[in-house]
Design a protein around this motif. Structure first.
Motif, PDB file in Angstrom:
ATOM      1  N   SER A   1       0.846  -1.183   0.000  1.00 15.21           N
ATOM      2  CA  SER A   1       0.000   0.000   0.000  1.00 15.21           C
ATOM      3  C   SER A   1       0.884   1.236   0.000  1.00 15.21           C
ATOM      4  O   SER A   1       1.853   1.310   0.772  1.00 15.21           O
ATOM      5  N   TYR A   2       0.568   2.192  -0.857  1.00 15.85           N
ATOM      6  CA  TYR A   2       1.266   3.477  -0.843  1.00 15.85           C
ATOM      7  C   TYR A   2       0.566   4.464   0.087  1.00 15.85           C
ATOM      8  O   TYR A   2       1.186   5.355   0.639  1.00 15.85           O
ATOM      9  N   GLN A   3      -0.753   4.284   0.222  1.00 12.28           N
ATOM     10  CA  GLN A   3      -1.540   5.119   1.116  1.00 12.28           C
ATOM     11  C   GLN A   3      -2.419   4.221   1.971  1.00 12.28           C
ATOM     12  O   GLN A   3      -2.835   3.137   1.551  1.00 12.28           O
ATOM     13  N   LYS A   4      -2.711   4.682   3.168  1.00 11.26           N
ATOM     14  CA  LYS A   4      -3.542   3.901   4.066  1.00 11.26           C
ATOM     15  C   LYS A   4      -4.910   3.637   3.448  1.00 11.26           C
ATOM     16  O   LYS A   4      -5.529   4.524   2.881  1.00 11.26           O
ATOM     17  N   ASP A   5      -5.332   2.379   3.517  1.00 10.47           N
ATOM     18  CA  ASP A   5      -6.633   1.943   3.002  1.00 10.47           C
ATOM     19  C   ASP A   5      -6.730   2.020   1.478  1.00 10.47           C
ATOM     20  O   ASP A   5      -7.824   1.952   0.915  1.00 10.47           O
ATOM     21  N   LYS A   6      -5.573   2.178   0.790  1.00  6.19           N
ATOM     22  CA  LYS A   6      -5.558   2.168  -0.671  1.00  6.19           C
ATOM     23  C   LYS A   6      -4.488   1.202  -1.155  1.00  6.19           C
ATOM     24  O   LYS A   6      -3.393   1.610  -1.560  1.00  6.19           O
TER      25      LYS A   6
ATOM     26  N   ASP B   1       4.785  -4.537   1.752  1.00  9.09           N
ATOM     27  CA  ASP B   1       4.313  -4.590   3.141  1.00  9.09           C
ATOM     28  C   ASP B   1       4.294  -6.003   3.719  1.00  9.09           C
ATOM     29  O   ASP B   1       4.499  -6.195   4.917  1.00  9.09           O
TER      30      ASP B   1
END
Length: 251
Positions: free
Chosen positions: A10-15, A55
Motif C-alpha cells: 500500500s502506498y496510502q492507508k486503506d488504498k 508490506d
C-alpha cells in the motif's frame, strides 16, 4: 525458480496497490503481466528486485526470500536479477560495448567500476552477447546513434552479462514500432530458453503477450484475476481485466 507468495503493498492507508498476489515461474519460462494502467504491474516488478519495499508476503528466488535480505545479501541477489527498461536506461555518450559491460558493475569494486576496468573475458563475453542480439558490428558505435529497437537490444545484452537467473522487463516495447517490437519479443523468448532463465515482462500489447509468453498473469486494481497458459487468455477474461471488449488485441 521464482515464487511470489501473498505479496501486499500500500502506498496510502486503506488504498492497497497490491493485494495477496501469488504466482511462480520456472527457469526457461516467459511470464507476461498484463492489466490496465495503474493496476499494479510496475509495483510487482519493482518489488521483485526490492526497488520498493512491500508490506507483506514472500519473494523466493531458488527458495531464498529476497524480502528478508540485509544490504549485502540484497546486492548479491540483484546480480541475479537483470532489468530491461522502457526508456533503455543507457549512457548515450558511451559505446554499445561499454553499455553492455555496465552489466558487470554489480561484481566490481567501487574503484574498478569508476574507472571501467573489465577483464578480457568480460569484453569477449560482451561481444558474444552483442552477436546474439545482432549488434556485434555496432560494438564501438555510440548508443546515441542507435534506433530504439537497437537500444533495447543493447539493454538485453547488458542484462545477460550479469549472468542473471531472472530478467525483469518493464514495458520493454512501449516505445518501439511494430517490427522492432516483434524483434525484441522474439529475442527475449529465444534467450529465455537458450540461457534457461526466467523472464517477467509487463506488457500492454496483449497480442504480443499471447504470442510470445508461456504464461500470462492478469492484474486488476492490485488483485490477481488471471494466471494461466497464454493460450487460455480469452475475450471474457480481457473484459474482466479492462472493463471493455478488446477482441482485436487477440488477433
Amino acid at each position: 525458480m521464482l515464487e511470489v507468495k501473498h505479496l501486499t503493498k500500500s502506498y496510502q492507508k486503506d488504498k492497497p496497490a497490491l493485494t495477496d498476489i501469488s504466482f511462480s515461474v520456472e527457469p526457461g519460462n516467459f511470464l507476461a503481466i498484463i492489466g490496465p494502467s495503474g493496476a499494479g504491474k510496475t509495483t510487482i516488478l519493482r518489488s521483485l528486485n526490492q526497488l520498493i519495499k512491500d508490506d507483506d508476503g514472500q519473494i523466493l528466488l531458488d527458495g531464498s526470500d529476497i524480502r528478508s535480505d540485509n544490504k549485502s545479501q540484497l546486492r548479491k541477489h540483484r546480480r541475479q536479477i537483470g532489468m530491461v527498461f522502457q526508456n533503455y536506461n543507457l549512457v548515450e555518450r558511451l559505446t554499445v560495448i561499454e553499455n553492455v559491460l555496465h552489466g558487470r558493475l554489480g561484481y566490481k569494486s567501487t574503484l574498478a567500476g569508476m574507472f571501467g576496468i573489465y577483464s578480457e573475458e568480460e569484453k569477449k563475453e560482451a561481444l558474444e552477447l552483442l552477436d546474439k542480439v545482432g549488434l556485434k558490428d555496432f560494438a564501438l558505435q555510440r548508443c546515441s546513434e542507435l534506433s530504439g529497437g537497437q537500444k533495447q537490444r543493447v539493454g538485453i545484452a547488458r542484462s545477460l552479462i550479469q549472468h542473471p537467473k531472472v530478467i525483469l522487463c518493464d514495458e520493454p516495447i512501449a516505445s518501439l514500432d511494430p517490427a522492432s517490437s516483434h524483434t525484441v519479443m522474439h529475442l527475449l523468448k529465444q534467450l529465455t530458453i537458450e540461457f534457461n532463465i526466467i523472464c517477467v515482462a509487463n506488457l500492454h500489447q496483449i497480442n504480443l503477450a499471447k504470442k510470445y509468453a508461456d504464461r500470462i498473469v492478469g492484474i486488476r486494481q492490485g488483485k490477481l484475476v488471471f494466471d494461466e497458459e497464454s493460450s487460455m487468455l480469452s475475450e471474457e477474461i480481457l473484459e474482466t481485466l479492462y472493463d471493455q471488449s478488446i477482441s482485436k488485441e487477440l488477433e
